[in-house]
Design a protein around this motif. Structure first.
Motif, mmCIF file in Angstrom:
data_model
loop_
_atom_site.group_PDB
_atom_site.id
_atom_site.type_symbol
_atom_site.label_atom_id
_atom_site.label_comp_id
_atom_site.label_asym_id
_atom_site.label_seq_id
_atom_site.Cartn_x
_atom_site.Cartn_y
_atom_site.Cartn_z
ATOM 1 N N MET A 22 0.834 -1.203 0.000
ATOM 2 C CA MET A 22 0.000 0.000 0.000
ATOM 3 C C MET A 22 0.861 1.243 0.000
ATOM 4 S SD MET A 22 -1.300 0.091 3.990
ATOM 5 C CE MET A 22 -2.034 1.718 3.813
ATOM 6 N N LYS A 23 0.206 2.378 -0.221
ATOM 7 C CA LYS A 23 0.864 3.672 -0.100
ATOM 8 C C LYS A 23 0.556 4.203 1.292
ATOM 9 C CE LYS A 23 0.644 4.667 -5.023
ATOM 10 N NZ LYS A 23 0.006 5.468 -6.078
ATOM 11 N N GLY A 24 1.604 4.322 2.107
ATOM 12 C CA GLY A 24 1.422 4.766 3.482
ATOM 13 C C GLY A 24 1.327 3.583 4.425
ATOM 14 N N THR A 25 0.716 3.844 5.576
ATOM 15 C CA THR A 25 0.565 2.820 6.613
ATOM 16 C C THR A 25 -0.918 2.700 6.960
ATOM 17 O OG1 THR A 25 0.738 4.418 8.423
ATOM 18 C CG2 THR A 25 2.817 3.488 7.580
ATOM 19 N N PRO A 26 -1.301 1.622 7.666
ATOM 20 C CA PRO A 26 -2.716 1.508 8.045
ATOM 21 C C PRO A 26 -3.229 2.716 8.824
ATOM 22 C CG PRO A 26 -1.633 -0.594 8.343
ATOM 23 C CD PRO A 26 -0.545 0.413 7.996
ATOM 24 N N LEU A 27 -2.389 3.313 9.665
ATOM 25 C CA LEU A 27 -2.815 4.485 10.430
ATOM 26 C C LEU A 27 -2.836 5.749 9.582
ATOM 27 C CD1 LEU A 27 -1.053 3.962 13.872
ATOM 28 C CD2 LEU A 27 -3.479 3.713 13.322
ATOM 29 N N PHE A 28 -1.943 5.821 8.599
ATOM 30 C CA PHE A 28 -1.852 7.002 7.743
ATOM 31 C C PHE A 28 -1.750 6.606 6.271
ATOM 32 C CE2 PHE A 28 -0.114 8.389 11.846
ATOM 33 C CZ PHE A 28 -0.962 9.450 12.104
ATOM 34 N N PRO A 29 -2.819 6.050 5.710
ATOM 35 C CA PRO A 29 -2.770 5.713 4.288
ATOM 36 C C PRO A 29 -2.593 6.979 3.454
ATOM 37 C CG PRO A 29 -4.959 5.259 5.227
ATOM 38 C CD PRO A 29 -4.084 5.749 6.343
ATOM 39 N N GLN A 30 -1.812 6.866 2.385
ATOM 40 C CA GLN A 30 -1.467 8.037 1.577
ATOM 41 C C GLN A 30 -2.256 8.126 0.274
ATOM 42 O OE1 GLN A 30 0.750 10.490 2.705
ATOM 43 N NE2 GLN A 30 0.463 9.329 4.570
ATOM 44 N N CYS A 31 -3.255 7.266 0.109
ATOM 45 C CA CYS A 31 -4.156 7.406 -1.032
ATOM 46 C C CYS A 31 -5.495 6.771 -0.675
ATOM 47 C CB CYS A 31 -3.578 6.814 -2.315
ATOM 48 S SG CYS A 31 -3.677 5.032 -2.454
ATOM 49 N N SER A 35 -6.492 3.465 1.622
ATOM 50 C CA SER A 35 -7.377 3.668 2.764
ATOM 51 C C SER A 35 -8.556 2.705 2.701
ATOM 52 C CB SER A 35 -7.872 5.114 2.782
ATOM 53 O OG SER A 35 -8.734 5.330 3.868
ATOM 54 N N ARG A 36 -9.133 2.535 1.522
ATOM 55 C CA ARG A 36 -10.269 1.633 1.362
ATOM 56 C C ARG A 36 -9.850 0.185 1.606
ATOM 57 N NH1 ARG A 36 -13.886 1.741 -4.025
ATOM 58 N NH2 ARG A 36 -11.877 1.267 -4.936
ATOM 59 N N ALA A 37 -8.685 -0.204 1.106
ATOM 60 C CA ALA A 37 -8.193 -1.567 1.304
ATOM 61 C C ALA A 37 -8.009 -1.863 2.787
ATOM 62 C CB ALA A 37 -6.884 -1.768 0.540
ATOM 63 N N VAL A 38 -7.422 -0.923 3.524
ATOM 64 C CA VAL A 38 -7.224 -1.075 4.970
ATOM 65 C C VAL A 38 -8.580 -1.190 5.672
ATOM 66 C CG1 VAL A 38 -6.498 0.177 7.043
ATOM 67 C CG2 VAL A 38 -4.957 -0.001 5.073
ATOM 68 N N VAL A 46 -9.324 -9.241 10.232
ATOM 69 C CA VAL A 46 -8.206 -10.136 9.947
ATOM 70 C C VAL A 46 -6.888 -9.440 10.280
ATOM 71 C CG1 VAL A 46 -8.021 -9.404 7.535
ATOM 72 C CG2 VAL A 46 -7.247 -11.670 8.185
ATOM 73 N N GLU A 47 -5.934 -10.216 10.802
ATOM 74 C CA GLU A 47 -4.598 -9.664 11.013
ATOM 75 C C GLU A 47 -3.886 -9.627 9.677
ATOM 76 O OE1 GLU A 47 -1.984 -11.113 14.013
ATOM 77 O OE2 GLU A 47 -3.608 -11.376 15.446
ATOM 78 N N TYR A 48 -3.189 -8.544 9.420
ATOM 79 C CA TYR A 48 -2.476 -8.428 8.154
ATOM 80 C C TYR A 48 -1.217 -7.601 8.336
ATOM 81 C CZ TYR A 48 -4.816 -3.878 8.010
ATOM 82 O OH TYR A 48 -5.269 -2.623 8.316
ATOM 83 N N ALA A 49 -0.268 -7.850 7.457
ATOM 84 C CA ALA A 49 0.962 -7.071 7.413
ATOM 85 C C ALA A 49 0.864 -6.120 6.227
ATOM 86 C CB ALA A 49 2.163 -7.993 7.257
ATOM 87 N N THR A 50 1.646 -5.055 6.271
ATOM 88 C CA THR A 50 1.652 -4.107 5.158
ATOM 89 C C THR A 50 3.088 -3.783 4.759
ATOM 90 O OG1 THR A 50 1.610 -2.155 6.600
ATOM 91 C CG2 THR A 50 -0.533 -3.028 5.858
ATOM 92 N N PRO A 73 -3.056 -0.219 -4.093
ATOM 93 C CA PRO A 73 -2.611 -1.361 -3.298
ATOM 94 C C PRO A 73 -2.770 -2.706 -4.010
ATOM 95 C CG PRO A 73 -4.780 -0.665 -2.584
ATOM 96 C CD PRO A 73 -4.325 0.330 -3.619
ATOM 97 N N GLN A 74 -2.076 -3.700 -3.422
ATOM 98 C CA GLN A 74 -2.182 -5.076 -3.877
ATOM 99 C C GLN A 74 -2.289 -5.975 -2.661
ATOM 100 O OE1 GLN A 74 0.890 -6.296 -6.580
ATOM 101 N NE2 GLN A 74 0.631 -4.510 -7.897
ATOM 102 N N LEU A 75 -3.264 -6.884 -2.709
ATOM 103 C CA LEU A 75 -3.502 -7.804 -1.592
ATOM 104 C C LEU A 75 -3.033 -9.207 -1.950
ATOM 105 C CD1 LEU A 75 -4.840 -8.374 1.199
ATOM 106 C CD2 LEU A 75 -6.915 -8.947 -0.073
#
Length: 110
Positions: A22-31, A35-38, A46-50, A73-75
């Motif tokens: 993703m662009k950014g982090t789960p707390l601060f998505p940058q697009c 943000s929608r993916a998070v 679900v637990e996930y890594a980024t 993003p890509q999942l």
């Protein structure tokens, strides 16, 4: 694209059951798409890594080649590329994303 970047991407994909590039982090998505993916993953409980592609230009370009998918993003679930935020949204709304996580044995919070 360097083999080193592809190897680092492969290691990341294989290191987590659920991984979101993703662009950014789960707390601060940058697009908005990130943000929608998070939001979708959080809602599924679900637990996930980024991986923040903005921190590494090699990863940012390399992931597009790795998956043959042009956008972030890509999942990934259990090493399998699922899709970007549009596909995630469609699968989520149809209940398919929850089903996939269940089929793959990914624990989800109630």
């Amino acid at each position: 694209m360097s083999d080193d970047v592809q190897a680092r991407i492969a290691d990341a994909v294989n290191s987590a059951d659920v991984l979101l590039f993703m662009k950014g982090t789960p707390l601060f998505p940058q697009c908005g798409f990130s943000s929608r993916a998070v939001a979708i993953l959080d809602h599924l409980g679900v637990e996930y890594a980024t991986v923040d592609v903005l921190q590494d230009q090699g990863i940012r370009q390399g992931i597009k080649e790795f998956s043959d998918w042009p956008t972030i993003p890509q999942l990934y679930v259990k090493g399998e590329f699922i899709g970007g935020s549009d596909i995630m949204m469609e699968m989520y709304e149809a209940g398919e994303l929850a089903d996939l996580l269940d089929q793959k044995g990914i624990a989800r919070a109630a």
